[in-house]
Enzyme design. Structure first.
Site, short mmCIF file in Angstrom:
data_model
loop_
_atom_site.label_atom_id
_atom_site.label_comp_id
_atom_site.label_asym_id
_atom_site.label_seq_id
_atom_site.Cartn_x
_atom_site.Cartn_y
_atom_site.Cartn_z
N CYS A 122 -101.56 -9.20 62.42
CA CYS A 122 -100.61 -8.39 61.50
C CYS A 122 -99.48 -9.50 60.82
O CYS A 122 -98.67 -8.74 59.99
CB CYS A 122 -99.88 -7.40 62.43
SG CYS A 122 -101.01 -6.23 63.09
N HIS A 246 -93.16 -5.94 59.66
CA HIS A 246 -94.52 -5.57 59.55
C HIS A 246 -94.49 -4.02 60.25
O HIS A 246 -93.60 -3.65 61.16
CB HIS A 246 -95.38 -6.00 60.71
CG HIS A 246 -96.50 -5.53 61.45
ND1 HIS A 246 -97.37 -4.73 60.41
CD2 HIS A 246 -97.01 -5.28 62.46
CE1 HIS A 246 -98.53 -4.48 60.97
NE2 HIS A 246 -98.24 -4.58 62.45
N ASN A 280 -100.05 2.00 60.46
CA ASN A 280 -100.14 0.36 60.59
C ASN A 280 -101.30 -0.04 60.10
O ASN A 280 -102.59 0.10 60.58
CB ASN A 280 -100.03 0.41 62.44
CG ASN A 280 -100.16 -1.12 62.45
OD1 ASN A 280 -100.60 -2.13 61.67
ND2 ASN A 280 -99.63 -1.50 63.80
#
Ligand code: UT7
Length: 324
Positions: A122, A246, A280
């Site tokens: 990520c 993130h 996400n």
């Protein structure tokens, strides 16, 4: 002694354009509750997600990257011929070779591009942005396309409620080029390899994570990385107009923002909350959030943005950028 010639470098770089792509299929929390033991209230309260997008059969890491990358090039007012390098950050392609970057470059029409994939989970987009900026500064690339693209639904166990409610599919992209005034600060990056077991994939199939341990790590360790990125760029916390961490969990995003405000960041600093309607999306989350905020008029050209990515590895990277 033979002396080698070096490419002429440039003083600074900046993001010239951004773009993003999401699949069509919207999946709500109520949809997920039909197939697993979860509910809308729990997901909203613990993670902040209301809905996310899942890829259809035709959507791939490459196809989403091509759409996001093409939009970023158009937003920069450039043609594919103006670029010579493509970096695709991802951790979800099923085939390690051929890499995604060569296919993306070909489909976009960037001839004979230098192309490679980069895996920092990520944190991948911020790693890619740092590499692209340095390639352009050193003269190895004229302009580079950096993309984070992920089809997480390929690697998530649909029956695992600890991951299936969080992860989603998307791509986000940025064009990096030379600039008289630096618009991308030095990257603050690193890894915590001793925590390697906290997130991973089982025999290249399903993602697992120790949710609570990662949550604690992210809420304690990421704000200092963000502060380090500010220090490297010579920017004060109070100068930050936009924070784009993130999009792992809205509570993590809010915890990072709270810590930065304690260090002087402004109350009116805009904080990305793209996770609410996008989930996400790993390496895609930062550039996509930036693109969505730009489209929604929440950020403006010239704003000082602080980016910080984190994930499996454990890996992290952050930098200050000036919004295109
Ligand atoms: O992007 C890469 C980096 N990843 C991250 O940053 C993720 C970091 N971790 C997190 O975001 C959170 O830890 C999760 C969202 C994964 C989980 O949230 P949590 O608040 O840490 O929940 P938990 O695992 O501590 O579970 C709390 C309770 C448990 O029930 P009991 O034992 O208290 O009765 C779980 O069984 O919630 C239950 N639970 C659920 N309930 C409904 C766990 N998952 C679910 C679910 N729906 N999906």
């Amino acid at each position: 002694m033979t002396s080698l010639r070096l490419a002429p470098g440039v003083g600074g770089t900046r993001i010239l354009g951004i773009g993003s792509a999401q699949p069509e299929q919207v999946v709500t929390n109520h949809d997920l509750a039909k197939t697993m033991d979860t509910n809308d209230q729990w997901i909203r309260e613990r993670v902040g997600i209301v809905e996310r997008r899942f890829a259809g059969e035709k959507d791939t890491v490459v196809s989403m990257a091509v759409e996001a990358g093409s939009k970023a090039i158009a937003a920069a007012g450039l043609d594919p011929a103006d670029l010579d390098t493509v970096i695709v950050a991802n951790c979800t392609t099923k085939q390690p070779i051929p890499n995604a970057a060569a296919q993306v470059a070909d489909l976009i029409g960037i001839k004979a591009a230098g192309g490679f994939d980069l895996n920092a989970a990520c944190a991948g987009f911020c790693y890619g942005l740092g590499v692209a900026s340095d390639l352009v500064r050193a003269g190895s690339s004229r302009r580079a396309l950096v993309i984070g693209s992920e089809k997480l639904t390929d690697v998530v166990d649909p029956a695992d409620r600890s991951t299936a409610i969080i992860f989603a599919d998307a791509a986000g992209a940025a064009v990096v080029g030379p600039a008289d005034e630096p618009g991308i600060g030095p990257v603050a990056w690193g890894t915590a390899g001793d925590l390697v077991d906290m997130i991973g994939m089982t025999e290249r199939t399903y993602i697992f994570q120790e949710g609570q341990s990662v949550y604690r790590w992210a809420t304690t360790k990421i704000a200092p990385i963000a502060l380090r990125a500010l220090e490297l760029a010579g920017v004060a916390p109070s100068d930050v107009d936009v924070l784009i961490p993130h999009q792992a969990n809205l509570r993590i995003v809010e915890a990072i923002a709270k810590k930065l405000r304690k260090e002087g960041a402004r109350e009116d600093m805009v904080v990305a909350d793209d996770i609410v309607y996008s989930g996400n999306t790993s390496s895609a989350s930062i550039p996509m959030a930036m693109d969505h905020m730009r489209t929604a008029g929440k950020i403006h050209s010239g704003d000082v943005a602080l980016l910080v990515g984190f994930g499996a590895g454990l890996s992290y990277a952050g930098q200050v950028v000036i919004c295109p």
